[in-house]
Motif scaffolding. Structure first.
Motif, PDB file in Angstrom:
ATOM      1  N   ARG A  98       0.690  -1.233  -0.149  1.00  0.00           N
ATOM      2  CA  ARG A  98      -0.050  -0.026   0.034  1.00  0.00           C
ATOM      3  C   ARG A  98       1.118   1.358  -0.134  1.00  0.00           C
ATOM      4  N   TYR A  99       1.931   1.010   0.837  1.00  0.00           N
ATOM      5  CA  TYR A  99       2.951   2.320   0.678  1.00  0.00           C
ATOM      6  C   TYR A  99       3.464   2.725  -0.718  1.00  0.00           C
ATOM      7  N   CYS A 100       3.850   1.776  -1.417  1.00  0.00           N
ATOM      8  CA  CYS A 100       4.120   1.798  -2.644  1.00  0.00           C
ATOM      9  C   CYS A 100       3.124   2.449  -3.570  1.00  0.00           C
ATOM     10  N   PHE A 101       1.978   2.196  -3.425  1.00  0.00           N
ATOM     11  CA  PHE A 101       0.744   2.919  -4.335  1.00  0.00           C
ATOM     12  C   PHE A 101       0.754   4.268  -4.153  1.00  0.00           C
ATOM     13  N   TYR A 102       0.656   4.547  -2.874  1.00  0.00           N
ATOM     14  CA  TYR A 102       0.481   5.837  -2.079  1.00  0.00           C
ATOM     15  C   TYR A 102       1.668   6.913  -2.573  1.00  0.00           C
ATOM     16  N   ILE A 103       2.824   6.322  -2.393  1.00  0.00           N
ATOM     17  CA  ILE A 103       3.816   7.348  -2.843  1.00  0.00           C
ATOM     18  C   ILE A 103       3.895   7.375  -4.322  1.00  0.00           C
ATOM     19  N   ASN A 104       3.446   6.485  -5.107  1.00  0.00           N
ATOM     20  CA  ASN A 104       3.613   6.588  -6.515  1.00  0.00           C
ATOM     21  C   ASN A 104       2.460   7.640  -6.928  1.00  0.00           C
ATOM     22  N   GLU A 105       1.192   7.573  -6.023  1.00  0.00           N
ATOM     23  CA  GLU A 105       0.136   8.481  -6.421  1.00  0.00           C
ATOM     24  C   GLU A 105       0.706   9.887  -6.089  1.00  0.00           C
TER      25      GLU A 105
ATOM     26  N   PHE B  69       9.634  -0.387  -7.787  1.00  0.00           N
ATOM     27  CA  PHE B  69       9.705   0.574  -6.412  1.00  0.00           C
ATOM     28  C   PHE B  69      10.517   0.113  -5.570  1.00  0.00           C
ATOM     29  N   TYR B  70      10.814  -1.160  -4.958  1.00  0.00           N
ATOM     30  CA  TYR B  70      11.492  -1.737  -4.150  1.00  0.00           C
ATOM     31  C   TYR B  70      12.925  -2.326  -4.705  1.00  0.00           C
ATOM     32  N   GLU B  71      13.781  -2.499  -3.707  1.00  0.00           N
ATOM     33  CA  GLU B  71      15.103  -2.827  -4.078  1.00  0.00           C
ATOM     34  C   GLU B  71      15.380  -4.039  -2.978  1.00  0.00           C
ATOM     35  N   ALA B  72      16.485  -4.947  -3.312  1.00  0.00           N
ATOM     36  CA  ALA B  72      17.003  -5.982  -2.403  1.00  0.00           C
ATOM     37  C   ALA B  72      15.961  -6.659  -1.577  1.00  0.00           C
ATOM     38  N   GLU B  73      16.270  -6.930  -0.311  1.00  0.00           N
ATOM     39  CA  GLU B  73      15.264  -7.852   0.308  1.00  0.00           C
ATOM     40  C   GLU B  73      13.818  -7.254   0.359  1.00  0.00           C
ATOM     41  N   GLN B  74      13.731  -6.050   0.672  1.00  0.00           N
ATOM     42  CA  GLN B  74      12.425  -5.683   0.650  1.00  0.00           C
ATOM     43  C   GLN B  74      11.411  -6.065  -0.707  1.00  0.00           C
ATOM     44  N   ARG B  75      12.073  -6.108  -1.826  1.00  0.00           N
ATOM     45  CA  ARG B  75      11.740  -6.224  -3.038  1.00  0.00           C
ATOM     46  C   ARG B  75      11.211  -7.776  -2.917  1.00  0.00           C
ATOM     47  N   ASP B  76      12.193  -8.572  -2.464  1.00  0.00           N
ATOM     48  CA  ASP B  76      12.073 -10.109  -2.637  1.00  0.00           C
ATOM     49  C   ASP B  76      10.985 -10.449  -1.654  1.00  0.00           C
ATOM     50  N   PHE B  77      10.755  -9.739  -0.567  1.00  0.00           N
ATOM     51  CA  PHE B  77       9.827  -9.801   0.461  1.00  0.00           C
ATOM     52  C   PHE B  77       8.407 -10.021  -0.112  1.00  0.00           C
ATOM     53  N   VAL B  78       8.294  -8.695  -0.814  1.00  0.00           N
ATOM     54  CA  VAL B  78       6.901  -7.962  -1.236  1.00  0.00           C
ATOM     55  C   VAL B  78       6.522  -8.761  -2.456  1.00  0.00           C
ATOM     56  N   LEU B  79       7.503  -9.128  -3.207  1.00  0.00           N
ATOM     57  CA  LEU B  79       7.205  -9.829  -4.397  1.00  0.00           C
ATOM     58  C   LEU B  79       6.956 -11.292  -4.105  1.00  0.00           C
ATOM     59  N   TYR B  80       7.500 -11.957  -3.247  1.00  0.00           N
ATOM     60  CA  TYR B  80       6.933 -13.246  -2.933  1.00  0.00           C
ATOM     61  C   TYR B  80       5.675 -13.334  -2.086  1.00  0.00           C
ATOM     62  N   SER B  81       5.584 -12.324  -1.235  1.00  0.00           N
ATOM     63  CA  SER B  81       4.164 -12.172  -0.571  1.00  0.00           C
ATOM     64  C   SER B  81       3.026 -11.799  -1.625  1.00  0.00           C
TER      65      SER B  81
ATOM     66  N   GLU C  84      -0.739  -8.801 -12.381  1.00  0.00           N
ATOM     67  CA  GLU C  84       0.689  -8.451 -13.185  1.00  0.00           C
ATOM     68  C   GLU C  84       1.102  -6.786 -13.020  1.00  0.00           C
ATOM     69  N   ALA C  85       0.173  -6.076 -13.145  1.00  0.00           N
ATOM     70  CA  ALA C  85       0.483  -4.623 -12.707  1.00  0.00           C
ATOM     71  C   ALA C  85       0.978  -4.300 -11.424  1.00  0.00           C
ATOM     72  N   MET C  86       0.333  -5.154 -10.494  1.00  0.00           N
ATOM     73  CA  MET C  86       0.796  -4.910  -9.119  1.00  0.00           C
ATOM     74  C   MET C  86       2.230  -5.295  -9.081  1.00  0.00           C
ATOM     75  N   TYR C  87       2.674  -6.513  -9.734  1.00  0.00           N
ATOM     76  CA  TYR C  87       3.981  -7.144  -9.541  1.00  0.00           C
ATOM     77  C   TYR C  87       4.978  -6.016 -10.229  1.00  0.00           C
ATOM     78  N   ALA C  88       4.761  -5.652 -11.338  1.00  0.00           N
ATOM     79  CA  ALA C  88       5.507  -4.490 -12.077  1.00  0.00           C
ATOM     80  C   ALA C  88       5.804  -3.553 -11.217  1.00  0.00           C
ATOM     81  N   GLU C  89       4.928  -2.774 -10.522  1.00  0.00           N
ATOM     82  CA  GLU C  89       4.954  -1.458 -10.120  1.00  0.00           C
ATOM     83  C   GLU C  89       5.596  -1.607  -8.649  1.00  0.00           C
ATOM     84  N   LEU C  90       5.455  -2.985  -8.009  1.00  0.00           N
ATOM     85  CA  LEU C  90       6.270  -3.271  -6.821  1.00  0.00           C
ATOM     86  C   LEU C  90       7.615  -3.476  -7.130  1.00  0.00           C
ATOM     87  N   ALA C  91       7.924  -4.347  -8.019  1.00  0.00           N
ATOM     88  CA  ALA C  91       9.283  -4.552  -8.514  1.00  0.00           C
ATOM     89  C   ALA C  91      10.187  -3.460  -8.764  1.00  0.00           C
TER      90      ALA C  91
END
Length: 324
Positions: free
Chosen positions: A238-245, A271-283, A262-269
């Protein structure tokens, strides 16, 4: 002959110390359940479906489960009662169901009891404050956004003070705070928008100040324990979408929150890096697969994630298991 004896002794010592290490990396959860109407008692780990157990309900009977706990583990008893355990912990829980309420009593190793008693006190504080978890329920009761935001800040401060006073270990502290911060900051981001939709009061008229600075000063968590809390994954999304908006508004561009997997995956990928990205995409992948709908859509995303972004190989083991 002497060499053979030495080899035998060495092998025996190796097996002994290996067994000691393995035992040290285990945790034990036991429970006696009273007043429960279901046929089965369930122990489920929120981090992995590979750690779970079920028992036939028998009031007063002790249900015992020992499992690997190299890292902090959050278990749910019957999907509702949350307990935290770490390697070497042994925790017994007496769970009593009385109508809609559930009471718990803990015994076992000192740190495990201290951590879980703290969680129970936090839940009691939430109830005494009438701090609701469901935002839609808040809107239905016409709880004003300013009141919800103020209550959220008070609740977070109380939890921080309780953790400091309890002097629990850092891992448990991080896990608990990650969950509480998820509730609080999702309230900041989600509730004004929801209230505007349900009650027809524009965000600018809600008395909360500048909505687009409401998360200023908050630093996203990066520690491994916080990034094992599924609730925190919800905040990261939710933070990712809030900041991008917010960025889109600042530049005068139009923003549409992604609504497809698919769109959520692309935007989250992006926005984030490293372990945060790994965790949020896995989730995100886990949540999509668990819906059980159009699972074939996960194949391409899974392969992309595995090739480009995966760092925690345990995630792959879990994804492979739930994809079977």
């Amino acid at each position: 002959m002497i060499m053979k004896k030495l080899f035998t002794i060495a092998a025996t010592l190796f097996m002994f110390f290996t067994g000691v290490v393995e035992a040290q990396n285990m945790a034990t959860l036991s429970a006696c359940v009273y007043g429960y109407k279901g046929e089965m008692v369930y122990f489920d780990c929120v981090q992995t479906p590979l750690i779970r157990q079920e028992f036939h309900t028998n009031p007063g009977e002790e249900h015992l489960y020992t499992f690997p706990a190299e890292n902090l583990v959050c278990m749910l008893i019957n999907g509702k009662t949350k307990v935290l355990l770490q390697k070497g912990d042994s925790l017994h829980v007496d769970v009593k169901y009385e109508g809609r309420s559930v009471s718990v009593k803990f015994s076992g190793t000192d740190e495990a009891v201290k951590v879980n008693n703290l969680i129970n006190r936090i839940n009691e504080t939430k109830r005494s404050m009438r701090y609701r978890e469901q935002l839609l329920g808040c809107a239905a009761l016409d709880i004003k956004p300013q009141a919800r935001i103020n209550d959220s800040r008070v609740f977070l401060d109380k939890v921080k003070a309780m953790i400091s006073e309890a002097q629990i270990n850092e891992a448990a502290s991080n896990y608990i705070l990650a969950g509480i911060e998820s509730e609080v900051y999702i309230s900041f981001i989600e509730y004004p928008v929801m209230y505007a939709s349900v009650r027809g009061t524009a965000i600018e008229e809600q008395g909360i100040g500048d909505y687009w600075t409401i998360t200023d000063g908050y630093t996203l968590r990066e520690d491994a324990v916080s990034l094992s809390n599924p609730e925190y994954a919800g905040l990261l999304m939710r933070y990712c979408f809030y900041i991008n908006e917010r960025k889109a508004k600042e530049s005068g561009a139009e923003y549409k929150m992604p609504t497809t997997f698919e769109a959520m995956y692309a935007e989250l990928a992006a926005f984030y890096e490293a372990e945060q990205r790994d965790f949020v995409l896995y989730s995100l992948l886990c949540n999509f697969i668990k819906t059980g709908k159009e699972i074939e859509r996960a194949d391409a995303i899974y392969n992309d994630y595995k090739e480009k972004y995966n760092k925690n190989k345990g995630y792959i083991e879990i994804l492979d298991t739930i994809l079977e």
